[in-house]
Design an enzyme around this catalytic site. Structure first.
Site, mmCIF file in Angstrom:
data_model
loop_
_atom_site.group_PDB
_atom_site.id
_atom_site.type_symbol
_atom_site.label_atom_id
_atom_site.label_comp_id
_atom_site.label_asym_id
_atom_site.label_seq_id
_atom_site.Cartn_x
_atom_site.Cartn_y
_atom_site.Cartn_z
ATOM 1 N N LEU A 13 1.047 -1.183 0.255
ATOM 2 C CA LEU A 13 0.060 0.006 -0.206
ATOM 3 C C LEU A 13 0.738 1.361 -0.035
ATOM 4 O O LEU A 13 1.885 1.166 0.137
ATOM 5 C CB LEU A 13 -0.867 0.039 1.186
ATOM 6 N N SER A 14 0.270 2.474 -0.153
ATOM 7 C CA SER A 14 0.925 3.710 -0.240
ATOM 8 C C SER A 14 1.791 3.672 1.124
ATOM 9 O O SER A 14 2.834 4.310 1.540
ATOM 10 C CB SER A 14 0.239 4.629 -0.596
ATOM 11 N N GLU A 15 0.979 3.433 2.189
ATOM 12 C CA GLU A 15 1.544 3.494 3.496
ATOM 13 C C GLU A 15 1.084 2.395 4.501
ATOM 14 O O GLU A 15 -0.017 2.051 4.354
ATOM 15 C CB GLU A 15 1.302 4.955 4.237
ATOM 16 N N THR A 16 2.178 2.044 5.044
ATOM 17 C CA THR A 16 1.631 0.966 6.472
ATOM 18 C C THR A 16 2.009 1.666 7.604
ATOM 19 O O THR A 16 3.243 2.238 7.603
ATOM 20 C CB THR A 16 2.325 -0.415 6.204
ATOM 21 N N HIS A 46 -3.532 10.773 5.159
ATOM 22 C CA HIS A 46 -4.401 9.744 5.350
ATOM 23 C C HIS A 46 -4.209 8.459 6.455
ATOM 24 O O HIS A 46 -4.777 7.881 7.186
ATOM 25 C CB HIS A 46 -4.849 8.945 3.944
#
Length: 283
Positions: free
Chosen positions: A45-48, A77
């Protein structure tokens, strides 16, 4: 083999699968940097994010934010999604607001009508973009320089340059040459008067591993508001993002009387379970 509580939260939407997901790992204090990066690379994902006990007594929890390739000091987000996960798991703020500790410092979050919002952190870099870089950005976006109504650094951690166009239609029509974009770029343009949303936003981030356009981006919307709110943008508005990607992100932005910019959105858990991490491979 160790297992930890895990949630995947959809952010900036009240309907699952239409926002921007963030993976959240709970009770991550004992995890190493390498283990966090491995999980972030795996989720893709774009961020974890990883929830830890705070080291600052003013904070309710500490958050570390990873892309598939690196750690970020702040991202919007993931901040909202992680606060949602922390509260859902039984977290209770010490005060009226939730206080998150992360790489950029302390970030306050408020809850209003079931919607979370974070106070935009100070910009790390603002001001004009030099002509050579601006020319490269304009060319990569496939635009004529005359179509750009404004451009500025709007960096609160991820490194954004903001680009202002004359209409939402122009924003939606962009088909960038990602390989030629020298930095991460956020583009904004107004919808016609009377539309559901005031502006359309797109976030191009070709330097994040495996990602070229982020669906809905809190950090970018925060920095665009810091750049344009009260002048080009009204004090309170809703931004649409993710339209081209089949999402329906809605970002609620408000400039308070004290000048604080609050960036909020709906959040909902789409996956809840455990993540299991084994030892690293020999190679």
């Amino acid at each position: 083999m160790t297992s930890r509580d895990f949630r995947q939260v959809d952010v900036f939407t009240d309907e699952p699968l239409l926002g921007n997901p963030v993976a959240v790992v709970h009770d991550a204090d004992a995890m190493s940097d390498d283990e966090m990066q491995r999980i972030a690379r795996w989720t893709n994902l774009s961020e974890t994010t990883f929830l830890l006990a705070p080291t600052d007594p003013a904070a309710d929890y500490r958050l570390r934010i990873f892309t598939p390739s690196t750690e970020l000091p702040f991202a919007g987000h993931p901040t909202l999604g992680s606060a949602h996960a922390w509260l859902e798991a039984g977290g209770a703020p010490a005060g009226e607001r939730v206080v998150q500790q992360c790489g950029i410092g302390l970030v306050e979050l408020r809850r209003a009508g079931g919607r979370l919002a974070f106070a935009a952190p100070d910009l790390l870099r603002s001001g004009p973009v030099d002509d050579a870089l601006a020319d490269r950005i304009v060319a990569a976006l496939g635009l004529d320089r005359a179509a750009v109504l404004g451009m500025a650094w709007a960096d609160n951690g991820p490194g954004w340059v903001g680009v202002r166009l004359g209409s939402a239609a122009e924003v939606l029509a962009l088909a960038p040459s990602y390989a030629d974009l020298p930095v991460d770029v956020g583009v904004i343009g107004p919808h016609p008067e009377g539309s559901e949303c005031a502006v359309e936003v797109r976030a191009f981030c070709p330097h994040a591993a495996g990602i070229t356009e982020d669906p809905v981006t809190g950090s970018l919307n925060a920095s665009l508001a810091q750049w344009l709110a009260g002048d080009v943008l009204p004090a309170s508005y809703v931004a649409a993002q993710g339209t081209v990607l089949g999402r329906r992100g809605r970002v609620h932005v408000e400039t308070a009387a004290d000048g604080t910019i609050w960036v909020g959105g709906d959040t909902c858990t789409t996956i809840h379970g455990t993540v299991t991490l084994g030892p690293p491979s020999a190679d």
